[in-house]
Design a protein around this motif. Structure first.
Motif, PDB file in Angstrom:
ATOM      1  N   LEU A  17       5.355  52.375  55.060  1.00  0.00           N
ATOM      2  CA  LEU A  17       6.688  52.555  55.649  1.00  0.00           C
ATOM      3  C   LEU A  17       7.581  51.374  55.270  1.00  0.00           C
ATOM      4  O   LEU A  17       8.137  50.680  56.110  1.00  0.00           O
ATOM      5  CB  LEU A  17       6.601  52.748  57.163  1.00  0.00           C
ATOM      6  CG  LEU A  17       5.897  54.026  57.595  1.00  0.00           C
ATOM      7  CD1 LEU A  17       5.706  54.057  59.109  1.00  0.00           C
ATOM      8  CD2 LEU A  17       6.669  55.271  57.145  1.00  0.00           C
ATOM      9  N   GLU A  18       7.679  51.175  53.956  1.00  0.00           N
ATOM     10  CA  GLU A  18       8.319  49.975  53.430  1.00  0.00           C
ATOM     11  C   GLU A  18       9.840  49.994  53.410  1.00  0.00           C
ATOM     12  O   GLU A  18      10.466  48.989  53.081  1.00  0.00           O
ATOM     13  CB  GLU A  18       7.771  49.655  52.029  1.00  0.00           C
ATOM     14  CG  GLU A  18       7.921  50.763  51.011  1.00  0.00           C
ATOM     15  CD  GLU A  18       6.737  51.702  50.920  1.00  0.00           C
ATOM     16  OE1 GLU A  18       6.446  52.157  49.808  1.00  0.00           O
ATOM     17  OE2 GLU A  18       6.109  52.026  51.944  1.00  0.00           O
ATOM     18  N   TYR A  19      10.459  51.105  53.781  1.00  0.00           N
ATOM     19  CA  TYR A  19      11.920  51.194  53.763  1.00  0.00           C
ATOM     20  C   TYR A  19      12.421  51.674  55.107  1.00  0.00           C
ATOM     21  O   TYR A  19      11.712  52.360  55.836  1.00  0.00           O
ATOM     22  CB  TYR A  19      12.376  52.179  52.678  1.00  0.00           C
ATOM     23  CG  TYR A  19      11.790  51.886  51.320  1.00  0.00           C
ATOM     24  CD1 TYR A  19      12.244  50.814  50.558  1.00  0.00           C
ATOM     25  CD2 TYR A  19      10.750  52.661  50.814  1.00  0.00           C
ATOM     26  CE1 TYR A  19      11.698  50.538  49.319  1.00  0.00           C
ATOM     27  CE2 TYR A  19      10.197  52.389  49.574  1.00  0.00           C
ATOM     28  CZ  TYR A  19      10.670  51.328  48.830  1.00  0.00           C
ATOM     29  OH  TYR A  19      10.113  51.053  47.610  1.00  0.00           O
ATOM     30  N   GLY A  20      13.684  51.335  55.410  1.00  0.00           N
ATOM     31  CA  GLY A  20      14.213  51.785  56.682  1.00  0.00           C
ATOM     32  C   GLY A  20      15.718  51.707  56.781  1.00  0.00           C
ATOM     33  O   GLY A  20      16.396  51.097  55.953  1.00  0.00           O
ATOM     34  N   ASP A  21      16.216  52.362  57.812  1.00  0.00           N
ATOM     35  CA  ASP A  21      17.624  52.336  58.196  1.00  0.00           C
ATOM     36  C   ASP A  21      17.647  52.085  59.697  1.00  0.00           C
ATOM     37  O   ASP A  21      17.628  53.027  60.496  1.00  0.00           O
ATOM     38  CB  ASP A  21      18.289  53.666  57.840  1.00  0.00           C
ATOM     39  CG  ASP A  21      19.780  53.684  58.145  1.00  0.00           C
ATOM     40  OD1 ASP A  21      20.278  52.759  58.827  1.00  0.00           O
ATOM     41  OD2 ASP A  21      20.452  54.640  57.707  1.00  0.00           O
ATOM     42  N   PRO A  22      17.626  50.800  60.093  1.00  0.00           N
ATOM     43  CA  PRO A  22      17.500  50.463  61.517  1.00  0.00           C
ATOM     44  C   PRO A  22      18.526  51.120  62.445  1.00  0.00           C
ATOM     45  O   PRO A  22      18.127  51.619  63.505  1.00  0.00           O
ATOM     46  CB  PRO A  22      17.618  48.932  61.533  1.00  0.00           C
ATOM     47  CG  PRO A  22      17.130  48.517  60.193  1.00  0.00           C
ATOM     48  CD  PRO A  22      17.604  49.593  59.255  1.00  0.00           C
ATOM     49  N   PRO A  23      19.826  51.138  62.118  1.00  0.00           N
ATOM     50  CA  PRO A  23      20.759  51.754  63.064  1.00  0.00           C
ATOM     51  C   PRO A  23      20.461  53.232  63.338  1.00  0.00           C
ATOM     52  O   PRO A  23      20.756  53.741  64.415  1.00  0.00           O
ATOM     53  CB  PRO A  23      22.126  51.610  62.399  1.00  0.00           C
ATOM     54  CG  PRO A  23      21.972  50.497  61.426  1.00  0.00           C
ATOM     55  CD  PRO A  23      20.540  50.555  60.982  1.00  0.00           C
ATOM     56  N   MET A  24      19.887  53.906  62.361  1.00  0.00           N
ATOM     57  CA  MET A  24      19.571  55.324  62.521  1.00  0.00           C
ATOM     58  C   MET A  24      18.155  55.536  63.060  1.00  0.00           C
ATOM     59  O   MET A  24      17.767  56.671  63.338  1.00  0.00           O
ATOM     60  CB  MET A  24      19.717  56.054  61.180  1.00  0.00           C
ATOM     61  CG  MET A  24      21.114  55.992  60.608  1.00  0.00           C
ATOM     62  SD  MET A  24      22.360  56.748  61.686  1.00  0.00           S
ATOM     63  CE  MET A  24      21.920  58.452  61.546  1.00  0.00           C
ATOM     64  N   GLY A  25      17.371  54.481  63.180  1.00  0.00           N
ATOM     65  CA  GLY A  25      15.994  54.614  63.650  1.00  0.00           C
ATOM     66  C   GLY A  25      15.111  55.347  62.656  1.00  0.00           C
ATOM     67  O   GLY A  25      14.183  56.059  63.032  1.00  0.00           O
TER      68      GLY A  25
END
Length: 129
Positions: free
Chosen positions: A20-28
């Motif tokens: 799970l190496e990528y993310g978009d924190p504001p969108m969860g």
């Protein structure tokens, strides 16, 4: 700091792992490459599973063996402590000649902060530079 490896289960059977190496924190949202437990898992397996379970296929290019699924209720992700990461939905996309990714949508902010502080730090750095 060692990278966490997350288990991916489909119908309570090991499908593979991801970092799970990528993310978009504001969108969860978090996503990462899937390392399948068996070499036979790919386009044909995923497509047939979706057909059998009446799961929406959002994109399907059979000639390229490329697929993108809708939400798969029985697709579960567990952290190294064996706690399930529960969002509002999980899906798979990819192609046999490249890679497949799993996406978890809508993780709770507390879980996100605990599991993915690196994603949050990278996001904040973009706006503090």
């Amino acid at each position: 700091m060692t990278e966490k490896i997350y288990k991916i289960l489909l119908d309570d059977k090991l499908l593979g792992t991801t970092k799970l190496e990528y993310g978009d924190p504001p969108m969860g949202v978090v996503f990462g490459q899937i390392n399948f437990a068996e070499k036979s898992i790919g386009y044909d397996f995923i497509k047939q599973y979706c057909i059998d379970k009446l799961i929406e296929i959002q994109t399907d290019y059979p000639s390229d063996k490329l697929i993108s699924t809708g939400q798969i209720a029985n697709l579960k992700v567990y952290n190294p402590e064996n706690l399930e990461l529960v969002g509002i939905g999980n899906n798979i996309e990819g192609m046999d000649s490249d890679k497949y990714t799993i996406t978890i949508l809508g993780l709770d902010s507390e879980i996100y902060e605990k599991e993915f502080p690196k994603h949050i730090a990278e996001y904040e750095q973009k706006f503090n530079s």
